[in-house]
Write an enzyme that holds these catalytic residues in place. Sequence first.
Site, mmCIF file in Angstrom:
data_model
loop_
_atom_site.group_PDB
_atom_site.id
_atom_site.type_symbol
_atom_site.label_atom_id
_atom_site.label_comp_id
_atom_site.label_asym_id
_atom_site.label_seq_id
_atom_site.Cartn_x
_atom_site.Cartn_y
_atom_site.Cartn_z
ATOM 1 N N TYR A 11 16.585 -7.035 -4.720
ATOM 2 C CA TYR A 11 16.054 -8.356 -5.105
ATOM 3 C C TYR A 11 16.534 -8.777 -6.492
ATOM 4 O O TYR A 11 15.773 -9.357 -7.274
ATOM 5 C CB TYR A 11 14.517 -8.344 -5.075
ATOM 6 C CG TYR A 11 13.918 -7.903 -3.778
ATOM 7 C CD1 TYR A 11 14.211 -8.558 -2.587
ATOM 8 C CD2 TYR A 11 13.054 -6.812 -3.734
ATOM 9 C CE1 TYR A 11 13.660 -8.145 -1.380
ATOM 10 C CE2 TYR A 11 12.497 -6.388 -2.534
ATOM 11 C CZ TYR A 11 12.800 -7.067 -1.360
ATOM 12 O OH TYR A 11 12.242 -6.651 -0.180
ATOM 13 N N TYR A 138 5.263 -11.656 5.893
ATOM 14 C CA TYR A 138 6.438 -10.850 5.520
ATOM 15 C C TYR A 138 6.318 -9.490 6.189
ATOM 16 O O TYR A 138 5.270 -8.845 6.124
ATOM 17 C CB TYR A 138 6.512 -10.675 4.001
ATOM 18 C CG TYR A 138 7.578 -9.673 3.577
ATOM 19 C CD1 TYR A 138 8.889 -10.084 3.383
ATOM 20 C CD2 TYR A 138 7.262 -8.335 3.401
ATOM 21 C CE1 TYR A 138 9.861 -9.160 3.015
ATOM 22 C CE2 TYR A 138 8.233 -7.413 3.033
ATOM 23 C CZ TYR A 138 9.529 -7.835 2.846
ATOM 24 O OH TYR A 138 10.481 -6.935 2.493
ATOM 25 N N ASP A 232 0.585 -5.207 11.200
ATOM 26 C CA ASP A 232 1.412 -4.627 10.150
ATOM 27 C C ASP A 232 0.496 -4.263 8.980
ATOM 28 O O ASP A 232 0.146 -5.108 8.162
ATOM 29 C CB ASP A 232 2.478 -5.647 9.729
ATOM 30 C CG ASP A 232 3.340 -5.176 8.576
ATOM 31 O OD1 ASP A 232 3.017 -4.132 7.967
ATOM 32 O OD2 ASP A 232 4.327 -5.870 8.257
ATOM 33 N N LYS A 260 4.017 2.843 2.985
ATOM 34 C CA LYS A 260 3.622 2.712 1.587
ATOM 35 C C LYS A 260 2.660 3.804 1.132
ATOM 36 O O LYS A 260 3.094 4.874 0.739
ATOM 37 C CB LYS A 260 3.088 1.299 1.326
ATOM 38 C CG LYS A 260 4.196 0.230 1.388
ATOM 39 C CD LYS A 260 3.814 -1.029 0.725
ATOM 40 C CE LYS A 260 4.929 -2.080 0.787
ATOM 41 N NZ LYS A 260 6.096 -1.747 -0.028
#
Length: 424
Positions: A11, A138, A232, A260
Amino acid sequence: MTCIDALWLPYTQMATAPAPLPVVGAQGVRIRLADGRELIDGISSWWTMCHGYRHPHIVAAVKAQLDTLPHVMFAGLVHEPALKLARRLVKLLPGTLERVFFSESGSVAVEVALKIAVQYWRNRGEDRHAFVAFKDGYHGDTLGALSVTDPGCGFHAAMSAYRVPQFFAALPRDAATRAALDDLLEKHRLDIAAVIVEPRVQGAGGMRFHDLATLRAIRAACDEHGVLLIHDEIMTGFGRTGQMFASPADAPPDILCLSKALTGGTLPLAATVASDHVFAAFCSARAEDALMHGPTFMANPLACAAANASLDLFETEPRLEQVAAIEAQMKRELAPCRALPGVSDVRVMGAIGVVQLEHPVAAALRPAFIERGVWVRPFGDIVYLTPPFVIEPADLSTLATAVCEVVAEWSKQVHRLPCPISTP
């Protein structure tokens, strides 16, 4: 240490971006830089480090596993850390989520979920290959995951030509949006394999919250029209919203994605967990009905050991109580930002605190946080905190004070008004 030689950073426009900060260590909630400075981590290394850095229980578990079995392929072979972890996850998750497929990253967990959904219908004799996702959602950076990520989030506009078929809908928060979702599913039900949603919080799309009624409405619509539902929970899983998982017990998904904080942020690991009825569609005498996917480092024993140790900590240390205390403190200490011109919202859920700006300028504020000794990485139009659950109140106050001060300075500069805020 040279920070940019040979590296391609995420990014980041490498031609213009400042050099990244060299890190030489981390402990608890602090990141130690090469120049001796320490930064209080306000975002848990992209929402992973729920127990803080180098928790001794996780470190010991990984070291012990390293001495026994650091890795072995997971095809035709199996090992106890993975089996133990899968059984523990199945007991914790809602509904009949009973089969755990391991991978190495959240994006891959989503890819696997999408493949499972498409093949589920193929194995049942139907050709369904499209997905319904939600605006501001996202789900990752790989091609399938970005296909169900709202292009408006700003991540993947350049890759729009490579998207798998999808439809984007507004979250069904009210009667009108629920009717619109029903109409979409009814019109395209024979093409749609699954609906995918981030339960309770749309993370990288702007930390946008929604309630349990919204999730129940999505579950009811999927049931009515006969499509699968994917949750998700890569960002929300393992306590971040104040519950162990954001998926409600009375409206569970057919497929769920985790990553995560799964290992407490220690090692890469992800999981795609399928319900018993989904898994049943892959079990037959036909070899072609099997799920043909197999990450090389699937179920890595070191990562599984870390994940089991992380679950130990949720059982033995008061993590959800700590999250509740973080939520209460952030509600108090971020509240003064509401009075600032240019701030459109302040919201908190669990260990997520968000200051919403009226314009997408947040990235420009990053250096001001480093000057204050904190690691906060705002993006788009939000300045947010997702601290480790073990953070002490004084350190959390330092983070909240930094947010209030930086946003107040920005507000004063942009609006040229006396600053009406006193920071906590």
